[in-house]
Motif scaffolding. Structure first.
Motif, PDB file in Angstrom:
ATOM      1  N   ASP A 440      -1.185   3.720   5.995  1.00  0.00           N
ATOM      2  CA  ASP A 440      -0.295   4.489   4.858  1.00  0.00           C
ATOM      3  C   ASP A 440      -0.734   4.306   3.566  1.00  0.00           C
ATOM      4  OD1 ASP A 440       2.036   5.719   4.165  1.00  0.00           O
ATOM      5  OD2 ASP A 440       3.351   3.997   3.612  1.00  0.00           O
ATOM      6  N   LYS A 441      -1.416   3.381   3.547  1.00  0.00           N
ATOM      7  CA  LYS A 441      -2.182   3.068   2.201  1.00  0.00           C
ATOM      8  C   LYS A 441      -3.575   3.689   2.030  1.00  0.00           C
ATOM      9  CE  LYS A 441       0.496  -1.025   0.813  1.00  0.00           C
ATOM     10  NZ  LYS A 441       0.331  -2.696   0.625  1.00  0.00           N
ATOM     11  N   GLY A 442      -4.115   4.109   3.162  1.00  0.00           N
ATOM     12  CA  GLY A 442      -5.357   4.916   3.298  1.00  0.00           C
ATOM     13  C   GLY A 442      -6.567   3.957   3.142  1.00  0.00           C
ATOM     14  N   GLU A 443      -6.239   2.560   3.623  1.00  0.00           N
ATOM     15  CA  GLU A 443      -7.153   1.346   3.573  1.00  0.00           C
ATOM     16  C   GLU A 443      -7.976   1.367   5.090  1.00  0.00           C
ATOM     17  OE1 GLU A 443      -4.331  -1.722   0.848  1.00  0.00           O
ATOM     18  OE2 GLU A 443      -4.769  -2.037   3.163  1.00  0.00           O
ATOM     19  N   LYS A 444      -9.031   0.711   5.040  1.00  0.00           N
ATOM     20  CA  LYS A 444      -9.950   0.798   6.309  1.00  0.00           C
ATOM     21  C   LYS A 444      -8.903  -0.014   7.438  1.00  0.00           C
ATOM     22  CE  LYS A 444     -14.412   1.297   4.397  1.00  0.00           C
ATOM     23  NZ  LYS A 444     -15.715   0.793   4.353  1.00  0.00           N
ATOM     24  N   TYR A 445      -9.062   0.302   8.535  1.00  0.00           N
ATOM     25  CA  TYR A 445      -8.288  -0.578   9.641  1.00  0.00           C
ATOM     26  C   TYR A 445      -9.115  -0.514  10.993  1.00  0.00           C
ATOM     27  CZ  TYR A 445      -6.553   4.071  10.868  1.00  0.00           C
ATOM     28  OH  TYR A 445      -6.585   5.470  11.068  1.00  0.00           O
ATOM     29  N   THR A 446      -8.964  -1.380  11.749  1.00  0.00           N
ATOM     30  CA  THR A 446      -9.646  -1.746  12.946  1.00  0.00           C
ATOM     31  C   THR A 446      -8.201  -1.786  14.167  1.00  0.00           C
ATOM     32  OG1 THR A 446     -11.533  -2.552  12.170  1.00  0.00           O
ATOM     33  CG2 THR A 446     -11.139  -2.970  14.689  1.00  0.00           C
ATOM     34  N   ILE A 447      -8.536  -0.747  15.265  1.00  0.00           N
ATOM     35  CA  ILE A 447      -7.745  -0.854  16.123  1.00  0.00           C
ATOM     36  C   ILE A 447      -7.934  -1.842  17.418  1.00  0.00           C
ATOM     37  CG2 ILE A 447      -6.127   0.335  17.795  1.00  0.00           C
ATOM     38  CD1 ILE A 447      -6.603   2.823  16.146  1.00  0.00           C
TER      39      ILE A 447
END
Length: 449
Positions: A440-447
Motif C-alpha cells: 500500500d505504501k509502495g515500499e519494497k517487500y518480499t513474499i
C-alpha cells in the motif's frame, strides 16, 4: 473465447466473492422477475391496465407521457380519477374504503392489488415453463441472507416460503435486519393502502430513504449483492446504487461485490458479453459487475455454490436472533430474567463456549488455526485503515500483477482456505497485514510463502 468460457469466468468470480466475504448473498429483486415468470406488468403496462379499467381516465398513458409526465405523476392523476369513479360506483370497492379517514389513493391501490393477486402463482409450480421452474428451484437454492424488493406482488413470498416479509415502514423498526427476511420497501398487495405508487408516495419515501439506506449499510459492505429483474436505467436501482457508492466511496473503482443480472434473449454461443457495466449517476461513474444471460440456471447455481444452510431453516435462525435481540435489548436491562453473568462472560470471550451456550456443537477444534489465521479480509482491510474488504483485495491483486504470486491460491504463512462441507472461508495471518501495508505504501517487500 465464447459464451461457455464467459460463463466459467463469471462463475469463478462469483465463487471467489462468496469465499472472500464468507456470507450469504443478498438479493435485490425488481419487477423483471415477475415479468419473466408469470408475465406480470411492468410499471407502464400496469398504468395501461389501470387506465382501461377506469372509464373516468380520459386518455391513454401515451398521452401523458407525451406531456413529459413522470410515471409517478401519472399515478397521481389516475389516483384522482379513481377516487371519483369509486364514489360514483361504490359497489365496485370494499365498504371500508369509504370512511372519511381513508386515504384517497386507496381506490387505485385496491385495483392494483386486485390485478396482481389474480395473476400471481401460489407457488413456483404455478409457472408455465419447465425452464422457468428449473430456474426458480435454483434460485431457492441460493438461500440468501435477505431479499430486498420494490415489487408489490407476493410471488417472492411464494418462492422463499420460510422467509418473513417486512413491509413498508416496519423495515425501520430496530429489531429488523435479521436473517431470512424479505424487505418490501414499496409495500405489498396484502397491505395495499401503503403501496408506494404515486408522486406523493414517492416524495414521502425519498424523505425517509436515508434511514433505510443506513439500515442497509451492513448488507452493502458485508454481502455479495445480486440485482435481478431491474433495468440499469430504473430510477429505483440508480438510487440504491448511488447510496452504495456513497457508503463504499469507490471513486470510480469497480465495486467487487455487486452483480447485475440482465436477460438477453439474443445471446448465442459465440457471444462474449461485457463483465462490467458503467453507470453515470448524479454526475458520478459507478462500475459494477454485469452478467448477461438467456438462461438463469447457471447464474443461480453459482450463487448457491457455497451455501451454508443445508438442513437449517431460516425461521429457526431468525427466531434465535430475534430472541437474543430481545434478551439483550429489554429483558436483561429490565431485570425481567435471571442472568448468570459469569457464564455469559465466559461464553462470549471464548469462540468454543458461545456455540455451546446456544446448543450448537462445533465440528472440530480450530483454536490453533484461529490463533495463526485470525483475520478475514474485512478485518485485514480494517487493520490497514480501510472501511471494508475491497481495498485489501485490491492490494492482493496489485501484488499478484507485479510479482505473479497470488497468496490466495495456496495455504501459506499469509493465507489458508478452510473448508467445512460445502462452505469455504479464506483466513489470513498477521503477516499479511505487514505485507499489504508495504504494498500500500509502495515500499519494497518480499513474499515468503
Amino acid at each position: 473465447m465464447n459464451y461457455s468460457v464467459y460463463e466459467a469466468d463469471v462463475t469463478s468470480d462469483i465463487k471467489e466473492c462468496l469465499n472472500e466475504l464468507g456470507t450469504q448473498p443478498v438479493l435485490f429483486i425488481g419487477s423483471g422477475l415477475s415479468k419473466r415468470y408469470f408475465n406480470a406488468p411492468n410499471w407502464i403496462e400496469l398504468l395501461e391496465q389501470l387506465q382501461k379499467a377506469c372509464p373516468y381516465v380520459p386518455h391513454e398513458v401515451g398521452y401523458y407521457l407525451q406531456d413529459g409526465r413522470s410515471l409517478e405523476e401519472i399515478g397521481s392523476e389516475f389516483t384522482e380519477y379513481y377516487r371519483k369513479w369509486a364514489w360514483d360506483n361504490r359497489g365496485k370497492f370494499p365498504d371500508k374504503l369509504f370512511e372519511a379517514s381513508t386515504p384517497k389513493s386507496s381506490y387505485i391501490k385496491f385495483m392494483i392489488a386486485s390485478i396482481l393477486d389474480v395473476i400471481t402463482p401460489d407457488s413456483i409450480h404455478g409457472v408455465q415453463s419447465e425452464q422457468h421452474l428449473s430456474e426458480l428451484k435454483n434460485l431457492q437454492e441460493i438461500q440468501p441472507h435477505a431479499i430486498i424488493t420494490t415489487n408489490y406482488d407476493m410471488f417472492i413470498e411464494n418462492i422463499f416460503t420460510d422467509y418473513q416479509p417486512i413491509i413498508g415502514q416496519r423495515i425501520l423498526k430496530p429489531d429488523t435486519m435479521s436473517i431470512g427476511e424479505i424487505f418490501k420497501i414499496h409495500g405489498s398487495t396484502n397491505e395495499f393502502m401503503d403501496l408506494v405508487f404515486n408522486k406523493e408516495d414517492y416524495d414521502m419515501f425519498l424523505k425517509k430513504k436515508k434511514y433505510l439506506s443506513a439500515k442497509l449499510l451492513t448488507f452493502f459492505a458485508e454481502h455479495p449483492l445480486l440485482f435481478i429483474g431491474y433495468s440499469a436505467n430504473d430510477k429505483n436501482i440508480q438510487r440504491i446504487l448511488s447510496d452504495i457508492d456513497e457508503i463504499i466511496s469507490t471513486d470510480g473503482d469497480l465495486i467487487p461485490n455487486i452483480y447485475f443480472l440482465e436477460y438477453n434473449k439474443n445471446l448465442t454461443e459465440n457471444d462474449i458479453p461485457s463483465k462490467e457495466k458503467v453507470l453515470f449517476i448524479n454526475n458520478k461513474e459507478i462500475r459494477i459487475k454485469y452478467i448477461e444471460a438467456k438462461n438463469f440456471d447457471w447464474v443461480f447455481q453459482a450463487f448457491s455454490a457455497n451455501k451454508a444452510w443445508d438442513n437449517v431453516h431460516p425461521k429457526l435462525l431468525r427466531a434465535l436472533l430475534a430472541r437474543t435481540y430481545k434478551l439483550v435489548r429489554s429483558d436483561i436491562p429490565r431485570r425481567s430474567v435471571e442472568v448468570d453473568f459469569d457464564i455469559i462472560e465466559r461464553a462470549v470471550s471464548d469462540d468454543q463456549s458461545l456455540p455451546k451456550l446456544y446448543g450448537v456443537a462445533m465440528l472440530d477444534d480450530p483454536s490453533q488455526l484461529n490463533l495463526q489465521y485470525p483475520y478475514n479480509l474485512t478485518q485485514i482491510g480494517e487493520q490497514l485503515g480501510y472501511t471494508s474488504w475491497h481495498s485489501a483485495n485490491r492490494l492482493i491483486e496489485l501484488m499478484y500483477k507485479k510479482t505473479g504470486v497470488n497468496i490466495k491460491e495456496t495455504d501459506n504463512k499469509y493465507h489458508i482456505l478452510i473448508k467445512t462441507g460445502k462452505t469455504e472461508m479464506h483466513k489470513y495471518s498477521k503477516h499479511v497485514v505487514e505485507l499489504l501495508r508495504a504494498v500500500d505504501k509502495g515500499e519494497k517487500y518480499t513474499i515468503d510463502l
